[in-house]
Write a protein that holds these residues in place. Structure first.
Motif, PDB file in Angstrom:
ATOM      1  N   ARG A  10     -25.114   5.946  25.472  1.00 26.25           N
ATOM      2  CA  ARG A  10     -25.491   6.915  24.446  1.00 26.25           C
ATOM      3  C   ARG A  10     -26.818   6.503  23.823  1.00 26.25           C
ATOM      4  O   ARG A  10     -27.288   5.394  24.011  1.00 26.25           O
ATOM      5  CB  ARG A  10     -24.411   7.019  23.364  1.00 26.25           C
ATOM      6  N   ALA A  12     -29.254   6.837  20.044  1.00 25.54           N
ATOM      7  CA  ALA A  12     -29.467   7.196  18.642  1.00 25.54           C
ATOM      8  C   ALA A  12     -30.969   7.148  18.390  1.00 25.54           C
ATOM      9  O   ALA A  12     -31.729   6.630  19.218  1.00 25.54           O
ATOM     10  CB  ALA A  12     -28.733   6.233  17.721  1.00 25.54           C
ATOM     11  N   SER A  88     -28.846   3.956  12.023  1.00 26.40           N
ATOM     12  CA  SER A  88     -29.038   5.165  12.838  1.00 26.40           C
ATOM     13  C   SER A  88     -27.910   5.331  13.851  1.00 26.40           C
ATOM     14  O   SER A  88     -27.540   6.460  14.198  1.00 26.40           O
ATOM     15  CB  SER A  88     -30.392   5.120  13.550  1.00 26.40           C
ATOM     16  N   LEU A  90     -24.793   4.350  13.276  1.00 24.31           N
ATOM     17  CA  LEU A  90     -23.682   4.865  12.481  1.00 24.31           C
ATOM     18  C   LEU A  90     -23.822   6.364  12.269  1.00 24.31           C
ATOM     19  O   LEU A  90     -22.834   7.112  12.345  1.00 24.31           O
ATOM     20  CB  LEU A  90     -23.609   4.138  11.137  1.00 24.31           C
ATOM     21  N   VAL A  91     -25.042   6.819  12.000  1.00 29.74           N
ATOM     22  CA  VAL A  91     -25.273   8.257  11.826  1.00 29.74           C
ATOM     23  C   VAL A  91     -24.946   9.005  13.111  1.00 29.74           C
ATOM     24  O   VAL A  91     -24.266  10.047  13.090  1.00 29.74           O
ATOM     25  CB  VAL A  91     -26.730   8.517  11.394  1.00 29.74           C
ATOM     26  N   ALA A  92     -25.410   8.482  14.247  1.00 27.56           N
ATOM     27  CA  ALA A  92     -25.155   9.150  15.527  1.00 27.56           C
ATOM     28  C   ALA A  92     -23.667   9.241  15.831  1.00 27.56           C
ATOM     29  O   ALA A  92     -23.202  10.209  16.444  1.00 27.56           O
ATOM     30  CB  ALA A  92     -25.877   8.409  16.654  1.00 27.56           C
ATOM     31  N   GLU A  93     -22.904   8.237  15.397  1.00 27.67           N
ATOM     32  CA  GLU A  93     -21.465   8.213  15.643  1.00 27.67           C
ATOM     33  C   GLU A  93     -20.661   8.839  14.507  1.00 27.67           C
ATOM     34  O   GLU A  93     -19.435   8.848  14.543  1.00 27.67           O
ATOM     35  CB  GLU A  93     -21.008   6.771  15.858  1.00 27.67           C
ATOM     36  N   GLN A  94     -21.366   9.342  13.486  1.00 27.95           N
ATOM     37  CA  GLN A  94     -20.732   9.951  12.316  1.00 27.95           C
ATOM     38  C   GLN A  94     -19.753   8.978  11.647  1.00 27.95           C
ATOM     39  O   GLN A  94     -18.624   9.319  11.305  1.00 27.95           O
ATOM     40  CB  GLN A  94     -20.034  11.256  12.697  1.00 27.95           C
ATOM     41  N   LEU A  95     -20.231   7.755  11.445  1.00 24.91           N
ATOM     42  CA  LEU A  95     -19.431   6.714  10.813  1.00 24.91           C
ATOM     43  C   LEU A  95     -20.020   6.358   9.457  1.00 24.91           C
ATOM     44  O   LEU A  95     -21.229   6.238   9.313  1.00 24.91           O
ATOM     45  CB  LEU A  95     -19.419   5.456  11.685  1.00 24.91           C
ATOM     46  N   SER A  96     -19.152   6.162   8.479  1.00 28.92           N
ATOM     47  CA  SER A  96     -19.620   5.722   7.161  1.00 28.92           C
ATOM     48  C   SER A  96     -19.604   4.208   7.040  1.00 28.92           C
ATOM     49  O   SER A  96     -20.325   3.637   6.221  1.00 28.92           O
ATOM     50  CB  SER A  96     -18.749   6.336   6.056  1.00 28.92           C
TER      51      SER A  96
END
Length: 284
Positions: A10, A12, A88, A90-96
């Motif tokens: 993947r 990001a 970035s 974390l953002v790509a994986e939609q993780l907080s």
């Protein structure tokens, strides 16, 4: 795209910098950050063992493998670039938030992430990397010169001091893993990889970095007692830097690359640590 190991490939983006990472599994997320000279798939043993219970993610750091390699040493500062690279993903994986496991430069990035963005780090696991304050103090100590001679050579001689990819991968015992790492390092620009040292470790007098936020995440630090690159004494101040439960584990006879040299033990320690809810560490 799925890699030869079965992990999904993947990407990001941190601004204009594209970051490659591999992913597998489902469940609570674990983010593995490699060091030098390594790549995301250097965590293969841990990822294969843990992906049945966790979502496992492992990037190629900027300048390594399939990630972009922006030019200029200033592009490799810990703050903001390397820490923001992690965010970035974390953002790509939609993780907080995520449990972070880091080795070498990946360990240094993980320390800074836990200090500067504490809400993003559930658990912190550090391999072969002292806290940044103690690491810089160790580098500044003339008595430790033998440990850091390679680092000074990189800073002074630049790419001329960088061994060939096959030599850099020589620490990996498994032939397939060693070949994969050599191929990955072959895609990396030596001058870019040296940017980590040039951007973050002063060549002259090493300053004390002063007061830093305490790490809030429960923190596990593991290191080999025979690490030729980091003196064991550099871990002595670890507990003063963590405002939570902290555990320091010395692996007798192991060197620097403990995620390979003591792979089974390291994996079990990681699994035990990240399986506990963070709140339970304070429930004495």
């Amino acid at each position: 795209m799925t890699s030869k190991t079965g992990f999904e490939s993947r990407f990001a983006a941190n601004g204009n910098v594209k970051l490659h990472y591999v992913a597998a599994g489902s469940g609570p997320p674990l983010l593995f950050l490699h060091g030098f000279p390594d790549h995301g798939l250097g965590w293969r043993r841990q990822m294969e063992a843990l992906c049945g219970t966790f979502t496992v993610l492992a990037p190629d750091l900027r300048g390594f493998g399939l990630s972009d390699a922006p030019t200029g040493h200033a592009q490799y500062t810990l703050l903001p670039h390397l820490v923001e690279d992690v965010l970035s993903i974390l953002v790509a994986e939609q993780l907080s938030h995520v449990s972070v496991i880091g080795h070498d430069w990946g360990g240094t990035i993980a320390w800074w992430l836990a200090m500067r963005v504490p809400q993003a780090v559930r658990h912190l696991v550090i391999l072969s990397t002292p806290h940044p304050r103690n690491y810089l103090r160790a580098i500044a100590d003339p008595g430790n010169a033998r440990y850091f001679a390679y680092m000074r050579a990189f800073q002074e001689a630049g790419a001329a001091a960088m061994p060939a990819p096959v030599e850099l991968a020589g620490w990996v015992a498994d032939e397939g893993d060693r070949q994969a790492l050599a191929e990955s390092l072959g895609r990396s620009d030596p001058e870019v990889m040296l940017g980590y040292y040039r951007a973050n470790i002063p060549l002259g007098r090493v300053p004390d970095i002063g007061q830093l936020p305490l790490v809030k995440a429960p923190t596990l630090v593991m290191f080999g007692t025979h690490d030729p690159y980091v003196p064991s004494g550099a871990y002595d101040g670890t507990f003063r830097e963590v405002d939570n439960v902290a555990s320091l584990v010395a692996i007798s006879g192991a060197g620097h690359f403990i995620h390979h040299q003591a792979a089974g033990f390291v994996t079990r320690e990681i699994e035990t640590w990240v399986s506990r809810p963070p709140s339970s560490f304070r429930a004495f």
